[in-house]
Design a protein around this motif. Structure first.
Motif, PDB file in Angstrom:
ATOM      1  N   PRO A 100       0.842  -1.202   0.000  1.00 38.48           N
ATOM      2  CA  PRO A 100       0.000   0.000   0.000  1.00 38.48           C
ATOM      3  C   PRO A 100       0.876   1.250   0.000  1.00 38.48           C
ATOM      4  O   PRO A 100       1.909   1.302   0.674  1.00 38.48           O
ATOM      5  CB  PRO A 100      -0.775  -0.104   1.320  1.00 38.48           C
ATOM      6  N   ILE A 101       0.460   2.264  -0.749  1.00 34.21           N
ATOM      7  CA  ILE A 101       1.249   3.499  -0.830  1.00 34.21           C
ATOM      8  C   ILE A 101       1.276   4.237   0.503  1.00 34.21           C
ATOM      9  O   ILE A 101       2.182   5.029   0.745  1.00 34.21           O
ATOM     10  CB  ILE A 101       0.765   4.442  -1.946  1.00 34.21           C
ATOM     11  N   GLU A 102       0.306   3.964   1.366  1.00 34.17           N
ATOM     12  CA  GLU A 102       0.267   4.646   2.663  1.00 34.17           C
ATOM     13  C   GLU A 102       1.554   4.411   3.457  1.00 34.17           C
ATOM     14  O   GLU A 102       1.981   5.279   4.211  1.00 34.17           O
ATOM     15  CB  GLU A 102      -0.956   4.206   3.474  1.00 34.17           C
ATOM     16  N   LEU A 103       2.173   3.255   3.280  1.00 34.42           N
ATOM     17  CA  LEU A 103       3.434   2.969   3.971  1.00 34.42           C
ATOM     18  C   LEU A 103       4.508   3.979   3.566  1.00 34.42           C
ATOM     19  O   LEU A 103       5.212   4.532   4.408  1.00 34.42           O
ATOM     20  CB  LEU A 103       3.907   1.546   3.678  1.00 34.42           C
ATOM     21  N   SER A 104       4.635   4.213   2.267  1.00 37.05           N
ATOM     22  CA  SER A 104       5.656   5.151   1.790  1.00 37.05           C
ATOM     23  C   SER A 104       5.254   6.603   2.029  1.00 37.05           C
ATOM     24  O   SER A 104       6.119   7.443   2.268  1.00 37.05           O
ATOM     25  CB  SER A 104       5.956   4.910   0.315  1.00 37.05           C
ATOM     26  N   LEU A 105       3.970   6.903   1.993  1.00 33.29           N
ATOM     27  CA  LEU A 105       3.534   8.277   2.294  1.00 33.29           C
ATOM     28  C   LEU A 105       3.871   8.630   3.741  1.00 33.29           C
ATOM     29  O   LEU A 105       4.358   9.729   4.029  1.00 33.29           O
ATOM     30  CB  LEU A 105       2.039   8.444   2.020  1.00 33.29           C
ATOM     31  N   GLU A 106       3.646   7.678   4.654  1.00 36.49           N
ATOM     32  CA  GLU A 106       3.981   7.914   6.064  1.00 36.49           C
ATOM     33  C   GLU A 106       5.498   7.989   6.243  1.00 36.49           C
ATOM     34  O   GLU A 106       6.000   8.831   6.991  1.00 36.49           O
ATOM     35  CB  GLU A 106       3.384   6.806   6.936  1.00 36.49           C
ATOM     36  N   HIS A 107       6.217   7.128   5.555  1.00 35.55           N
ATOM     37  CA  HIS A 107       7.683   7.150   5.615  1.00 35.55           C
ATOM     38  C   HIS A 107       8.210   8.507   5.133  1.00 35.55           C
ATOM     39  O   HIS A 107       9.077   9.113   5.777  1.00 35.55           O
ATOM     40  CB  HIS A 107       8.245   6.015   4.766  1.00 35.55           C
ATOM     41  N   LEU A 108       7.688   8.992   4.018  1.00 36.94           N
ATOM     42  CA  LEU A 108       8.084  10.306   3.496  1.00 36.94           C
ATOM     43  C   LEU A 108       7.784  11.411   4.504  1.00 36.94           C
ATOM     44  O   LEU A 108       8.595  12.318   4.698  1.00 36.94           O
ATOM     45  CB  LEU A 108       7.333  10.616   2.202  1.00 36.94           C
ATOM     46  N   ARG A 109       6.617  11.346   5.118  1.00 37.31           N
ATOM     47  CA  ARG A 109       6.240  12.372   6.091  1.00 37.31           C
ATOM     48  C   ARG A 109       7.267  12.432   7.217  1.00 37.31           C
ATOM     49  O   ARG A 109       7.738  13.510   7.587  1.00 37.31           O
ATOM     50  CB  ARG A 109       4.835  12.092   6.650  1.00 37.31           C
ATOM     51  N   ILE A 110       7.651  11.290   7.729  1.00 33.36           N
ATOM     52  CA  ILE A 110       8.599  11.245   8.845  1.00 33.36           C
ATOM     53  C   ILE A 110      10.005  11.645   8.395  1.00 33.36           C
ATOM     54  O   ILE A 110      10.668  12.454   9.058  1.00 33.36           O
ATOM     55  CB  ILE A 110       8.575   9.853   9.498  1.00 33.36           C
ATOM     56  N   VAL A 111      10.467  11.097   7.276  1.00 36.57           N
ATOM     57  CA  VAL A 111      11.811  11.434   6.792  1.00 36.57           C
ATOM     58  C   VAL A 111      11.917  12.932   6.506  1.00 36.57           C
ATOM     59  O   VAL A 111      12.908  13.571   6.858  1.00 36.57           O
ATOM     60  CB  VAL A 111      12.189  10.594   5.552  1.00 36.57           C
ATOM     61  N   HIS A 112      10.884  13.510   5.914  1.00 32.88           N
ATOM     62  CA  HIS A 112      10.938  14.944   5.611  1.00 32.88           C
ATOM     63  C   HIS A 112      10.910  15.788   6.885  1.00 32.88           C
ATOM     64  O   HIS A 112      11.607  16.804   6.959  1.00 32.88           O
ATOM     65  CB  HIS A 112       9.817  15.333   4.653  1.00 32.88           C
ATOM     66  N   LYS A 113      10.142  15.380   7.875  1.00 34.47           N
ATOM     67  CA  LYS A 113      10.157  16.112   9.153  1.00 34.47           C
ATOM     68  C   LYS A 113      11.553  16.074   9.768  1.00 34.47           C
ATOM     69  O   LYS A 113      12.056  17.086  10.249  1.00 34.47           O
ATOM     70  CB  LYS A 113       9.132  15.541  10.129  1.00 34.47           C
ATOM     71  N   LYS A 114      12.166  14.894   9.756  1.00 33.67           N
ATOM     72  CA  LYS A 114      13.517  14.768  10.306  1.00 33.67           C
ATOM     73  C   LYS A 114      14.515  15.587   9.484  1.00 33.67           C
ATOM     74  O   LYS A 114      15.372  16.271  10.052  1.00 33.67           O
ATOM     75  CB  LYS A 114      13.938  13.302  10.357  1.00 33.67           C
ATOM     76  N   LEU A 115      14.411  15.527   8.164  1.00 36.20           N
ATOM     77  CA  LEU A 115      15.340  16.256   7.309  1.00 36.20           C
ATOM     78  C   LEU A 115      15.203  17.765   7.507  1.00 36.20           C
ATOM     79  O   LEU A 115      16.199  18.470   7.671  1.00 36.20           O
ATOM     80  CB  LEU A 115      15.138  15.894   5.841  1.00 36.20           C
ATOM     81  N   VAL A 116      13.984  18.260   7.515  1.00 37.74           N
ATOM     82  CA  VAL A 116      13.778  19.708   7.679  1.00 37.74           C
ATOM     83  C   VAL A 116      14.268  20.150   9.058  1.00 37.74           C
ATOM     84  O   VAL A 116      14.902  21.201   9.190  1.00 37.74           O
ATOM     85  CB  VAL A 116      12.310  20.100   7.419  1.00 37.74           C
ATOM     86  N   HIS A 117      14.036  19.337  10.073  1.00 28.93           N
ATOM     87  CA  HIS A 117      14.549  19.668  11.407  1.00 28.93           C
ATOM     88  C   HIS A 117      16.086  19.727  11.373  1.00 28.93           C
ATOM     89  O   HIS A 117      16.691  20.662  11.916  1.00 28.93           O
ATOM     90  CB  HIS A 117      14.079  18.651  12.450  1.00 28.93           C
ATOM     91  N   LEU A 118      16.700  18.747  10.741  1.00 26.90           N
ATOM     92  CA  LEU A 118      18.158  18.746  10.617  1.00 26.90           C
ATOM     93  C   LEU A 118      18.629  19.990   9.871  1.00 26.90           C
ATOM     94  O   LEU A 118      19.579  20.659  10.290  1.00 26.90           O
ATOM     95  CB  LEU A 118      18.614  17.473   9.897  1.00 26.90           C
ATOM     96  N   LEU A 119      17.974  20.314   8.760  1.00 27.82           N
ATOM     97  CA  LEU A 119      18.358  21.490   7.976  1.00 27.82           C
ATOM     98  C   LEU A 119      18.217  22.780   8.786  1.00 27.82           C
ATOM     99  O   LEU A 119      19.052  23.683   8.676  1.00 27.82           O
ATOM    100  CB  LEU A 119      17.532  21.577   6.690  1.00 27.82           C
ATOM    101  N   ASP A 120      17.175  22.864   9.600  1.00 31.30           N
ATOM    102  CA  ASP A 120      16.976  24.054  10.440  1.00 31.30           C
ATOM    103  C   ASP A 120      18.118  24.225  11.441  1.00 31.30           C
ATOM    104  O   ASP A 120      18.387  25.341  11.885  1.00 31.30           O
ATOM    105  CB  ASP A 120      15.642  23.977  11.187  1.00 31.30           C
ATOM    106  N   CYS A 121      18.772  23.135  11.799  1.00 33.71           N
ATOM    107  CA  CYS A 121      19.876  23.174  12.765  1.00 33.71           C
ATOM    108  C   CYS A 121      21.234  23.388  12.104  1.00 33.71           C
ATOM    109  O   CYS A 121      22.237  23.595  12.802  1.00 33.71           O
ATOM    110  CB  CYS A 121      19.909  21.874  13.578  1.00 33.71           C
ATOM    111  N   CYS A 122      21.290  23.327  10.785  1.00 25.54           N
ATOM    112  CA  CYS A 122      22.563  23.434  10.071  1.00 25.54           C
ATOM    113  C   CYS A 122      23.000  24.887   9.920  1.00 25.54           C
ATOM    114  O   CYS A 122      22.197  25.758   9.581  1.00 25.54           O
ATOM    115  CB  CYS A 122      22.447  22.816   8.678  1.00 25.54           C
ATOM    116  N   SER A 123      24.282  25.102  10.125  1.00 27.46           N
ATOM    117  CA  SER A 123      24.882  26.412   9.860  1.00 27.46           C
ATOM    118  C   SER A 123      25.274  26.481   8.382  1.00 27.46           C
ATOM    119  O   SER A 123      25.240  25.464   7.665  1.00 27.46           O
ATOM    120  CB  SER A 123      26.129  26.587  10.722  1.00 27.46           C
ATOM    121  N   GLN A 124      25.688  27.664   7.944  1.00 22.31           N
ATOM    122  CA  GLN A 124      26.179  27.804   6.579  1.00 22.31           C
ATOM    123  C   GLN A 124      27.407  26.916   6.349  1.00 22.31           C
ATOM    124  O   GLN A 124      27.579  26.374   5.258  1.00 22.31           O
ATOM    125  CB  GLN A 124      26.517  29.274   6.282  1.00 22.31           C
TER     126      GLN A 124
END
Length: 182
Positions: free
Chosen positions: A108-132
């Motif tokens: 089911p695509i819901e598995l990957s949609l949920e995976h994307l949601r979590i990975v993107h939240k983690k990635l954006v959080h990481l990016l927000d913490c990154c310096s130049q």
């Protein structure tokens, strides 16, 4: 429509000569909103629609959704490698072979949609913490020994989401499966 336009409906990714703060913020916003936008686009599709290729000889919508989760997961790991190692050579993966595995063809695509949601939240959080300085860190892709900074990779994955979103949107519009204005 030409095969090239069907394959690259928004064009190929181009690294800007100068990446502005506005580019950076826009890419982060795209990454933050992408999982919800994709979910909205595909959530009401039937199994037959999910198993329809976006173009002749292309992946099905189901394969594209699962590919996005796999690919963006790899990107997140590459970010972490580049932040913790000096210019690591990343391990590529055979995305065409992965697209033929049972979890891509049948799950089911819901598995990957949920995976994307979590990975993107983690990635954006990481990016927000990154310096130049963090964003100047890089990894090397063994195909051609291409060196990519984390700043460039942020843009590449914002583009990658739009690229595949547009594949699906074009199919849905062409088939009349959704109102193109929604």
């Amino acid at each position: 429509m030409s095969l090239e336009k069907e394959r690259y409906p928004i064009g190929k990714f181009q690294v800007p000569t100068q990446i502005s703060q506005q580019d950076w913020q826009g890419w982060k916003q795209e990454l933050a909103s992408f999982p919800e936008q994709l979910t909205h686009l595909v959530s009401n599709l039937t199994p037959a629609q999910l198993d329809t290729p976006y173009r002749e000889g292309g992946w099905t919508v189901r394969q594209v959704v699962h590919h996005l989760a796999d690919s963006h997961h790899h990107s997140y790991i590459r970010f972490k490698w580049a932040l913790t190692e000096d210019n690591p050579v990343i391990k590529p993966y055979d995305e065409k072979a992965w697209a033929q595995l049972p979890d891509v063809l049948d799950a089911p695509i819901e598995l990957s949609l949920e995976h994307l949601r979590i990975v993107h939240k983690k990635l954006v959080h990481l990016l927000d913490c990154c310096s130049q300085e963090h964003l100047k860190r890089s990894f090397i892709h063994p195909d051609g020994q291409v060196k990519t900074t984390l700043l460039e990779n942020t843009g590449r994955y914002a583009w990658h989401g739009r690229h595949h979103y547009t594949h699906i949107l074009n199919l849905l519009t062409k088939r009349g499966w959704r109102n193109p204005s929604t």
